[in-house]
Design an enzyme around this catalytic site. Structure first.
Site, PDB file in Angstrom:
ATOM      1  N   SER A 165      -2.820  -7.572   3.062  1.00  0.00           N
ATOM      2  CA  SER A 165      -3.044  -7.477   4.511  1.00  0.00           C
ATOM      3  C   SER A 165      -3.352  -8.872   5.076  1.00  0.00           C
ATOM      4  O   SER A 165      -2.938  -9.203   6.188  1.00  0.00           O
ATOM      5  CB  SER A 165      -4.210  -6.534   4.811  1.00  0.00           C
ATOM      6  N   LYS A 192     -15.682  -8.345   3.389  1.00  0.00           N
ATOM      7  CA  LYS A 192     -14.671  -8.776   4.371  1.00  0.00           C
ATOM      8  C   LYS A 192     -15.310  -8.813   5.748  1.00  0.00           C
ATOM      9  O   LYS A 192     -16.000  -7.870   6.150  1.00  0.00           O
ATOM     10  CB  LYS A 192     -13.467  -7.823   4.361  1.00  0.00           C
ATOM     11  N   ARG A 212      -1.967  -5.941  -8.508  1.00  0.00           N
ATOM     12  CA  ARG A 212      -0.889  -6.908  -8.264  1.00  0.00           C
ATOM     13  C   ARG A 212      -0.757  -7.918  -9.393  1.00  0.00           C
ATOM     14  O   ARG A 212       0.309  -8.227  -9.840  1.00  0.00           O
ATOM     15  CB  ARG A 212      -1.155  -7.671  -6.955  1.00  0.00           C
ATOM     16  N   HIS A 232       0.847  -1.207   0.000  1.00  0.00           N
ATOM     17  CA  HIS A 232       0.000   0.000   0.000  1.00  0.00           C
ATOM     18  C   HIS A 232       0.878   1.252   0.000  1.00  0.00           C
ATOM     19  O   HIS A 232       0.617   2.209  -0.735  1.00  0.00           O
ATOM     20  CB  HIS A 232      -0.870   0.055   1.271  1.00  0.00           C
TER      21      HIS A 232
HETATM   22  O1  PNS Z   1      -8.616  -3.050   0.432  1.00  0.00           O
HETATM   23  P1  PNS Z   1      -9.882  -3.552  -0.208  1.00  0.00           P
HETATM   24  O2  PNS Z   1     -10.764  -4.270   0.796  1.00  0.00           O
HETATM   25  O3  PNS Z   1      -9.635  -4.393  -1.436  1.00  0.00           O
HETATM   26  O4  PNS Z   1     -10.667  -2.240  -0.729  1.00  0.00           O
HETATM   27  C1  PNS Z   1     -11.951  -2.334  -1.307  1.00  0.00           C
HETATM   28  C2  PNS Z   1     -12.714  -1.029  -1.071  1.00  0.00           C
HETATM   29  C3  PNS Z   1     -12.836  -0.761   0.434  1.00  0.00           C
HETATM   30  C4  PNS Z   1     -11.983   0.113  -1.735  1.00  0.00           C
HETATM   31  C5  PNS Z   1     -14.135  -1.189  -1.719  1.00  0.00           C
HETATM   32  O5  PNS Z   1     -14.817  -2.256  -1.099  1.00  0.00           O
HETATM   33  C6  PNS Z   1     -14.958   0.105  -1.616  1.00  0.00           C
HETATM   34  O6  PNS Z   1     -14.807   0.982  -2.446  1.00  0.00           O
HETATM   35  N1  PNS Z   1     -15.801   0.208  -0.560  1.00  0.00           N
HETATM   36  C7  PNS Z   1     -16.638   1.387  -0.352  1.00  0.00           C
HETATM   37  C8  PNS Z   1     -18.099   1.082  -0.702  1.00  0.00           C
HETATM   38  C9  PNS Z   1     -18.309   1.157  -2.194  1.00  0.00           C
HETATM   39  O7  PNS Z   1     -18.241   2.204  -2.795  1.00  0.00           O
HETATM   40  N2  PNS Z   1     -18.586  -0.019  -2.798  1.00  0.00           N
HETATM   41  C10 PNS Z   1     -18.888  -0.129  -4.210  1.00  0.00           C
HETATM   42  C11 PNS Z   1     -17.685  -0.136  -5.082  1.00  0.00           C
HETATM   43  S1  PNS Z   1     -18.185  -0.321  -6.744  1.00  0.00           S
END
Ligand code: PNS
Length: 163
Positions: free
Chosen positions: A129, A41, A91, A17
């Site tokens: 993570s 998650k 990645r 990150h």
């Molecule tokens: O580190 P991660 O868990 O891969 O990140 C994913 C994250 C948190 C960026 C994604 O789940 C997100 O954008 N969450 C906010 C809610 C949202 O907007 N969801 C719709 C995305 S299309």
């Protein structure tokens, strides 16, 4: 001013990150590292405040980086703040389908939302993570995976040796 958002769960922030945040800070006027919520998650190991504190501790050297959190849709956060770009690290091919879908969905929700993908550094290809948490929970060495400032916080939280 061109504002970018680096969203993620950051549970906890890793060297992977940090590499993306560092590089984004050179490309944009301001970068908001956004602790966001990924509904797929299950329970996080660190609270939102703890995750933000860890990110603040490791990005102190970057003048144009700030840390925030938001429990709603990323597209709404962009609308609210005037940020135009979502920066995500890629990645491997396995990340691509999911990230591509999110990028399209975010632009459908808010047409001002442009997603920029930065390819991860080769040495971080495997890093996540979840991998850090798995190794730390067995008392394994994670110093090559997370910034030194937060190493003890992570080890102390995740390693509970049997008495
Ligand atoms: O580190 P991660 O868990 O891969 O990140 C994913 C994250 C948190 C960026 C994604 O789940 C997100 O954008 N969450 C906010 C809610 C949202 O907007 N969801 C719709 C995305 S299309």
């Amino acid at each position: 001013m061109r504002i970018a958002v680096c969203p993620g769960s950051f549970d906890p922030v890793t060297l992977g990150h940090l590499d993306i945040i560092n590089r984004a800070s050179k490309l944009f006027d301001k970068v908001i590292v956004l602790v966001s919520f990924n509904k797929s998650k299950s329970r996080a190991s660190f609270s939102t405040t703890e995750r933000m504190e860890m990110i603040i501790a490791v990005t102190g050297h970057l003048d144009n980086v700030v840390v925030d959190c938001y429990d709603g849709l990323l597209a709404d956060y962009l609308k609210m703040t005037g940020a135009e770009v979502i920066v995500k690290g890629l990645r491997a091919v396995s990340d691509f389908e999911y990230e591509f879908q999110m990028a399209l969905a975010n632009r459908k929700l808010y047409e001002g939302a442009e997603t920029v993908f930065l390819t991860t550094a080769g040495e971080n290809m495997f890093l996540s993570s979840s991998v850090v948490k798995e190794i730390a929970s067995f008392g394994g060495e994670i110093s090559g995976f997370v910034p030194p400032q937060i190493l003890d916080t992570i080890k102390n939280r995740l390693y509970k040796p049997e008495k």
